[in-house]
Design a protein around this motif. Structure first.
Motif, PDB file in Angstrom:
ATOM      1  N   TYR A  48       0.866  -1.181   0.000  1.00 52.69           N
ATOM      2  CA  TYR A  48       0.000   0.000   0.000  1.00 52.69           C
ATOM      3  C   TYR A  48       0.904   1.232   0.000  1.00 52.69           C
ATOM      4  O   TYR A  48       1.819   1.325   0.821  1.00 52.69           O
ATOM      5  CB  TYR A  48      -0.892   0.046   1.242  1.00 52.69           C
ATOM      6  CG  TYR A  48      -1.783  -1.154   1.411  1.00 52.69           C
ATOM      7  CD1 TYR A  48      -3.131  -1.110   1.064  1.00 52.69           C
ATOM      8  CD2 TYR A  48      -1.278  -2.350   1.939  1.00 52.69           C
ATOM      9  CE1 TYR A  48      -3.958  -2.211   1.234  1.00 52.69           C
ATOM     10  CE2 TYR A  48      -2.095  -3.459   2.099  1.00 52.69           C
ATOM     11  CZ  TYR A  48      -3.430  -3.382   1.745  1.00 52.69           C
ATOM     12  OH  TYR A  48      -4.241  -4.482   1.907  1.00 52.69           O
ATOM     13  N   THR A  49       0.644   2.169  -0.892  1.00 52.32           N
ATOM     14  CA  THR A  49       1.474   3.367  -0.998  1.00 52.32           C
ATOM     15  C   THR A  49       0.636   4.609  -0.743  1.00 52.32           C
ATOM     16  O   THR A  49      -0.471   4.738  -1.253  1.00 52.32           O
ATOM     17  CB  THR A  49       2.117   3.475  -2.395  1.00 52.32           C
ATOM     18  OG1 THR A  49       2.927   2.328  -2.624  1.00 52.32           O
ATOM     19  CG2 THR A  49       2.984   4.728  -2.503  1.00 52.32           C
ATOM     20  N   ILE A  50       1.193   5.504   0.079  1.00 52.60           N
ATOM     21  CA  ILE A  50       0.618   6.833   0.289  1.00 52.60           C
ATOM     22  C   ILE A  50       1.596   7.833  -0.307  1.00 52.60           C
ATOM     23  O   ILE A  50       2.765   7.870   0.088  1.00 52.60           O
ATOM     24  CB  ILE A  50       0.421   7.142   1.783  1.00 52.60           C
ATOM     25  CG1 ILE A  50      -0.451   6.078   2.452  1.00 52.60           C
ATOM     26  CG2 ILE A  50      -0.184   8.532   1.967  1.00 52.60           C
ATOM     27  CD1 ILE A  50      -0.457   6.177   3.973  1.00 52.60           C
ATOM     28  N   ARG A  51       1.133   8.654  -1.249  1.00 51.53           N
ATOM     29  CA  ARG A  51       2.005   9.650  -1.871  1.00 51.53           C
ATOM     30  C   ARG A  51       1.514  11.059  -1.558  1.00 51.53           C
ATOM     31  O   ARG A  51       0.325  11.359  -1.685  1.00 51.53           O
ATOM     32  CB  ARG A  51       2.049   9.466  -3.390  1.00 51.53           C
ATOM     33  CG  ARG A  51       2.599   8.135  -3.852  1.00 51.53           C
ATOM     34  CD  ARG A  51       3.020   8.176  -5.317  1.00 51.53           C
ATOM     35  NE  ARG A  51       1.949   8.621  -6.204  1.00 51.53           N
ATOM     36  CZ  ARG A  51       1.062   7.809  -6.775  1.00 51.53           C
ATOM     37  NH1 ARG A  51       1.106   6.505  -6.544  1.00 51.53           N
ATOM     38  NH2 ARG A  51       0.134   8.293  -7.586  1.00 51.53           N
ATOM     39  N   ASP A  52       2.446  11.889  -1.126  1.00 51.32           N
ATOM     40  CA  ASP A  52       2.210  13.326  -1.021  1.00 51.32           C
ATOM     41  C   ASP A  52       3.016  13.938  -2.158  1.00 51.32           C
ATOM     42  O   ASP A  52       4.201  14.238  -2.024  1.00 51.32           O
ATOM     43  CB  ASP A  52       2.678  13.841   0.338  1.00 51.32           C
ATOM     44  CG  ASP A  52       2.484  15.335   0.513  1.00 51.32           C
ATOM     45  OD1 ASP A  52       2.151  16.018  -0.472  1.00 51.32           O
ATOM     46  OD2 ASP A  52       2.670  15.829   1.640  1.00 51.32           O
ATOM     47  N   GLU A  53       2.383  14.080  -3.296  1.00 48.09           N
ATOM     48  CA  GLU A  53       3.114  14.456  -4.503  1.00 48.09           C
ATOM     49  C   GLU A  53       3.702  15.863  -4.442  1.00 48.09           C
ATOM     50  O   GLU A  53       4.853  16.066  -4.863  1.00 48.09           O
ATOM     51  CB  GLU A  53       2.207  14.270  -5.722  1.00 48.09           C
ATOM     52  CG  GLU A  53       1.889  12.785  -5.966  1.00 48.09           C
ATOM     53  CD  GLU A  53       0.924  12.549  -7.116  1.00 48.09           C
ATOM     54  OE1 GLU A  53       0.220  13.509  -7.507  1.00 48.09           O
ATOM     55  OE2 GLU A  53       0.881  11.410  -7.622  1.00 48.09           O
ATOM     56  N   PRO A  54       2.982  16.878  -3.922  1.00 50.28           N
ATOM     57  CA  PRO A  54       3.613  18.200  -3.844  1.00 50.28           C
ATOM     58  C   PRO A  54       4.870  18.228  -2.979  1.00 50.28           C
ATOM     59  O   PRO A  54       5.829  18.936  -3.283  1.00 50.28           O
ATOM     60  CB  PRO A  54       2.507  19.075  -3.242  1.00 50.28           C
ATOM     61  CG  PRO A  54       1.241  18.386  -3.611  1.00 50.28           C
ATOM     62  CD  PRO A  54       1.563  16.927  -3.546  1.00 50.28           C
ATOM     63  N   ALA A  55       4.873  17.433  -1.907  1.00 52.01           N
ATOM     64  CA  ALA A  55       6.045  17.399  -1.029  1.00 52.01           C
ATOM     65  C   ALA A  55       7.110  16.432  -1.525  1.00 52.01           C
ATOM     66  O   ALA A  55       8.233  16.436  -1.016  1.00 52.01           O
ATOM     67  CB  ALA A  55       5.621  17.006   0.385  1.00 52.01           C
ATOM     68  N   GLY A  56       6.774  15.584  -2.510  1.00 56.37           N
ATOM     69  CA  GLY A  56       7.736  14.611  -3.006  1.00 56.37           C
ATOM     70  C   GLY A  56       8.065  13.538  -1.995  1.00 56.37           C
ATOM     71  O   GLY A  56       9.210  13.073  -1.912  1.00 56.37           O
ATOM     72  N   GLN A  57       7.051  13.121  -1.206  1.00 61.01           N
ATOM     73  CA  GLN A  57       7.278  12.144  -0.150  1.00 61.01           C
ATOM     74  C   GLN A  57       6.274  11.007  -0.267  1.00 61.01           C
ATOM     75  O   GLN A  57       5.139  11.212  -0.704  1.00 61.01           O
ATOM     76  CB  GLN A  57       7.147  12.803   1.223  1.00 61.01           C
ATOM     77  CG  GLN A  57       8.135  13.931   1.451  1.00 61.01           C
ATOM     78  CD  GLN A  57       8.036  14.528   2.840  1.00 61.01           C
ATOM     79  OE1 GLN A  57       7.255  14.071   3.676  1.00 61.01           O
ATOM     80  NE2 GLN A  57       8.824  15.559   3.094  1.00 61.01           N
ATOM     81  N   SER A  58       6.702   9.817   0.143  1.00 60.13           N
ATOM     82  CA  SER A  58       5.833   8.649   0.083  1.00 60.13           C
ATOM     83  C   SER A  58       6.061   7.768   1.295  1.00 60.13           C
ATOM     84  O   SER A  58       7.157   7.747   1.886  1.00 60.13           O
ATOM     85  CB  SER A  58       6.112   7.815  -1.175  1.00 60.13           C
ATOM     86  OG  SER A  58       5.887   8.552  -2.346  1.00 60.13           O
ATOM     87  N   LEU A  59       5.013   7.026   1.641  1.00 57.95           N
ATOM     88  CA  LEU A  59       5.093   5.980   2.650  1.00 57.95           C
ATOM     89  C   LEU A  59       4.592   4.707   1.996  1.00 57.95           C
ATOM     90  O   LEU A  59       3.534   4.696   1.367  1.00 57.95           O
ATOM     91  CB  LEU A  59       4.228   6.333   3.863  1.00 57.95           C
ATOM     92  CG  LEU A  59       4.264   5.321   5.010  1.00 57.95           C
ATOM     93  CD1 LEU A  59       5.620   5.372   5.712  1.00 57.95           C
ATOM     94  CD2 LEU A  59       3.143   5.600   6.020  1.00 57.95           C
ATOM     95  N   VAL A  60       5.356   3.618   2.128  1.00 58.88           N
ATOM     96  CA  VAL A  60       4.994   2.351   1.503  1.00 58.88           C
ATOM     97  C   VAL A  60       4.862   1.301   2.608  1.00 58.88           C
ATOM     98  O   VAL A  60       5.831   1.034   3.336  1.00 58.88           O
ATOM     99  CB  VAL A  60       6.039   1.898   0.469  1.00 58.88           C
ATOM    100  CG1 VAL A  60       5.570   0.626  -0.222  1.00 58.88           C
ATOM    101  CG2 VAL A  60       6.297   3.011  -0.551  1.00 58.88           C
ATOM    102  N   LEU A  61       3.674   0.737   2.719  1.00 57.83           N
ATOM    103  CA  LEU A  61       3.407  -0.306   3.710  1.00 57.83           C
ATOM    104  C   LEU A  61       3.400  -1.645   2.981  1.00 57.83           C
ATOM    105  O   LEU A  61       2.672  -1.820   2.004  1.00 57.83           O
ATOM    106  CB  LEU A  61       2.056  -0.076   4.388  1.00 57.83           C
ATOM    107  CG  LEU A  61       1.779   1.342   4.896  1.00 57.83           C
ATOM    108  CD1 LEU A  61       0.414   1.402   5.563  1.00 57.83           C
ATOM    109  CD2 LEU A  61       2.868   1.810   5.847  1.00 57.83           C
TER     110      LEU A  61
END
Length: 217
Positions: A48-61
Motif C-alpha cells: 500500500y502506498t501513500i504519496r504526497d506528490e507536492p512534497a515529493g514524499q511517500s510511505l509504503v506499507l
C-alpha cells in the motif's frame, strides 16, 4: 525540487499497484487517516502506498514482507526501511506520515537505509542500530524513544522497566539495541523479579533518563 512539507489541507494519493489510484483531498491529518484506514481495510494487497506528490514524499506499507518504507525526493533524496513485527504498526505509521510527512516517522522505530539490512537477525539489526549513536545525548534520546513505546517506572521508583509485559520474542531488535545503549551509557541492568514477563529489561533509574522520559510523558 520537492516543496517543503507543510501541514494543512492537502491531497494524498493511495495506491495498491492495480492502476486504480485513489486521490483524496483532506483538511487535516485525522481526516486523511480515516480515509486511508478504509482504503487499507477494504483491500487485500501486499503493498500500500501513500504519496504526497507536492512534497515529493511517500510511505509504503508492505504487510506481505513485514516492512514499512519512507521515501523523500528533492536535492537530497532518501529512502529508509523498517522491519515490522506487529500488524498493528501499519496504520499508526500512516497517521504519523499524515501529521508530518517523512520526518513524522523519525522516532517510529529502527530505520535502515539499505533494505538488505532487514534480512539480518533482529539481534544483529539492533546492535547495528545502536552503533550509530556515538554521543551520550543521542543515545539518551534513542533510549527515550524505546521507553515511550512500552516503558514504566517500578512502583519502588528504583527501577525502569523496558518492554513491560512483553514476551521474549517481542521487539527482539529493539531489545538488542537497548542493551547496547544502556551499556554505552553506563546504566546498570538488574535481574527482573520472579514473575516478570520474559522480555522485560530492568535497569536502575538514572537522572539523565528521568529528564528524557519526562519529555515523553
Amino acid at each position: 525540487m520537492a516543496r517543503p512539507y507543510r501541514p494543512g489541507p492537502k491531497e494524498f494519493v493511495f495506491a495498491v499497484g492495480d492502476g486504480n489510484d485513489h486521490r483524496v483531498t483532506v483538511s487535516d491529518p485525522q481526516e486523511a487517516y480515516v480515509a486511508f484506514s478504509a482504503f487499507f481495510r477494504n483491500r487485500d494487497s501486499d503493498t500500500y502506498t501513500i504519496r504526497d506528490e507536492p512534497a515529493g514524499q511517500s510511505l509504503v506499507l508492505m504487510p506481505g514482507q513485514g516492512v514499512i518504507s519512507r521515501i523523500k525526493g528533492g536535492d537530497q533524496p532518501r529512502s529508509e526501511h523498517l522491519q515490522v513485527d506487529r500488524a498493528n504498526r501499519y496504520l499508526p505509521s500512516a497517521m504519523l506520515f499524515f501529521e508530518n510527512g517523512y520526518a513524522g516517522l523519525d522516532r517510529f522505530g529502527q530505520w535502515f537505509s539499505d533494505l538488505a539490512d532487514l534480512d539480518a537477525s533482529p539481534e544483529t539489526r539492533g546492535a547495528a542500530r545502536a552503533a550509530t549513536f556515538t554521543t551520550e545525548a543521542a543515545a539518551i534520546a534513542e533510549v527515550g524513544r524505546i521507553w515511550a513505546d512500552s516503558g514504566i517506572v517500578d512502583p519502588s521508583d528504583q527501577y525502569y522497566v523496558f518492554f513491560d509485559s512483553h514476551d521474549a520474542d517481542d521487539g527482539r531488535a529493539e531489545r538488542a539495541e537497548l542493551l547496547k545503549l544502556i551499556a554505552f551509557l553506563g546504566i546498570e541492568r538488574v535481574d527482573a523479579p520472579a514473575g516478570a514477563a520474559g522480555g522485560e529489561v530492568w535497569t536502575r533509574t538514572d537522572a539523565r533518563l528521568d529528564a528524557e522520559f519526562a519529555r515523553w510523558s
